[in-house]
Scaffold this motif. Structure first.
Motif, PDB file in Angstrom:
ATOM      1  N   SER A 191       0.934  -1.292  -0.175  1.00 58.02           N
ATOM      2  CA  SER A 191       0.204   0.091   0.103  1.00 58.02           C
ATOM      3  C   SER A 191       0.818   1.260   0.034  1.00 58.02           C
ATOM      4  O   SER A 191       0.726   2.258  -0.717  1.00 58.02           O
ATOM      5  CB  SER A 191      -0.873  -0.037   1.129  1.00 58.02           C
ATOM      6  OG  SER A 191      -1.673   1.280   1.290  1.00 58.02           O
ATOM      7  N   TRP A 192       2.014   1.320   0.838  1.00 59.65           N
ATOM      8  CA  TRP A 192       2.759   2.421   0.972  1.00 59.65           C
ATOM      9  C   TRP A 192       3.527   2.620  -0.410  1.00 59.65           C
ATOM     10  O   TRP A 192       3.737   3.720  -0.854  1.00 59.65           O
ATOM     11  CB  TRP A 192       3.815   2.112   2.017  1.00 59.65           C
ATOM     12  CG  TRP A 192       4.735   3.339   2.483  1.00 59.65           C
ATOM     13  CD1 TRP A 192       4.374   4.729   2.683  1.00 59.65           C
ATOM     14  CD2 TRP A 192       6.027   3.305   2.547  1.00 59.65           C
ATOM     15  NE1 TRP A 192       5.599   5.429   2.736  1.00 59.65           N
ATOM     16  CE2 TRP A 192       6.472   4.513   2.828  1.00 59.65           C
ATOM     17  CE3 TRP A 192       7.081   2.242   2.470  1.00 59.65           C
ATOM     18  CZ2 TRP A 192       7.961   4.962   2.926  1.00 59.65           C
ATOM     19  CZ3 TRP A 192       8.392   2.553   2.610  1.00 59.65           C
ATOM     20  CH2 TRP A 192       8.819   3.878   2.761  1.00 59.65           C
ATOM     21  N   LYS A 252       2.357   1.841  -3.360  1.00 60.38           N
ATOM     22  CA  LYS A 252       1.454   2.348  -4.443  1.00 60.38           C
ATOM     23  C   LYS A 252       1.054   3.774  -4.160  1.00 60.38           C
ATOM     24  O   LYS A 252       1.206   4.567  -5.090  1.00 60.38           O
ATOM     25  CB  LYS A 252       0.120   1.636  -4.226  1.00 60.38           C
ATOM     26  CG  LYS A 252       0.274   0.084  -4.844  1.00 60.38           C
ATOM     27  CD  LYS A 252      -0.959  -0.569  -4.776  1.00 60.38           C
ATOM     28  CE  LYS A 252      -0.984  -1.991  -5.377  1.00 60.38           C
ATOM     29  NZ  LYS A 252      -2.187  -2.712  -5.124  1.00 60.38           N
ATOM     30  N   LYS A 253       1.003   4.403  -2.609  1.00 58.16           N
ATOM     31  CA  LYS A 253       1.099   5.570  -2.733  1.00 58.16           C
ATOM     32  C   LYS A 253       2.215   6.442  -3.045  1.00 58.16           C
ATOM     33  O   LYS A 253       2.187   7.662  -3.751  1.00 58.16           O
ATOM     34  CB  LYS A 253       0.687   5.887  -1.152  1.00 58.16           C
ATOM     35  CG  LYS A 253      -0.519   5.412  -0.738  1.00 58.16           C
ATOM     36  CD  LYS A 253      -0.480   5.592   1.039  1.00 58.16           C
ATOM     37  CE  LYS A 253      -2.129   5.095   1.146  1.00 58.16           C
ATOM     38  NZ  LYS A 253      -2.124   5.210   2.740  1.00 58.16           N
ATOM     39  N   ALA A 283       2.078   6.723  -6.765  1.00 57.15           N
ATOM     40  CA  ALA A 283       1.218   7.769  -7.318  1.00 57.15           C
ATOM     41  C   ALA A 283       1.562   9.233  -6.838  1.00 57.15           C
ATOM     42  O   ALA A 283       1.460  10.106  -7.743  1.00 57.15           O
ATOM     43  CB  ALA A 283      -0.248   7.487  -6.578  1.00 57.15           C
ATOM     44  N   ARG A 284       2.189   9.236  -5.887  1.00 52.25           N
ATOM     45  CA  ARG A 284       2.807  10.557  -5.601  1.00 52.25           C
ATOM     46  C   ARG A 284       3.772  11.032  -6.591  1.00 52.25           C
ATOM     47  O   ARG A 284       4.054  12.174  -6.933  1.00 52.25           O
ATOM     48  CB  ARG A 284       3.267  10.927  -4.146  1.00 52.25           C
ATOM     49  CG  ARG A 284       3.776  12.193  -3.804  1.00 52.25           C
ATOM     50  CD  ARG A 284       2.510  13.180  -3.802  1.00 52.25           C
ATOM     51  NE  ARG A 284       3.111  14.438  -3.354  1.00 52.25           N
ATOM     52  CZ  ARG A 284       2.870  15.488  -3.979  1.00 52.25           C
ATOM     53  NH1 ARG A 284       1.927  15.653  -5.000  1.00 52.25           N
ATOM     54  NH2 ARG A 284       3.422  16.616  -3.669  1.00 52.25           N
TER      55      ARG A 284
END
Length: 65
Positions: free
Chosen positions: A30-31, A33-34, A37-38
């Protein structure tokens, strides 16, 4: 402690360790993917800034006229 109890305790801790590993892997995924995206968002913002700076001379000429 009886042998059956020892086996049960070992199985319990093994399952606990596996569950902890799965939860940690899900958090890391999850981290990641974030972060991706950023990173993509920052790249788009950099492109927008570069395009705006490239147009700066044109706008300055229009203002001076």
């Amino acid at each position: 402690m009886k042998p059956g109890e020892k086996r049960l305790l070992i199985v319990f801790f093994a399952v606990l360790a596996i569950m902890g590993g799965l939860i940690a892997a899900a958090h890391l995924s999850s981290w990641q993917k974030k972060l991706e995206a950023r990173s993509h968002q920052i790249g788009l913002e950099e492109l927008e800034i570069e395009e705006t700076l490239a147009e700066a001379e044109d706008w300055q000429e229009r203002v001076e006229c």
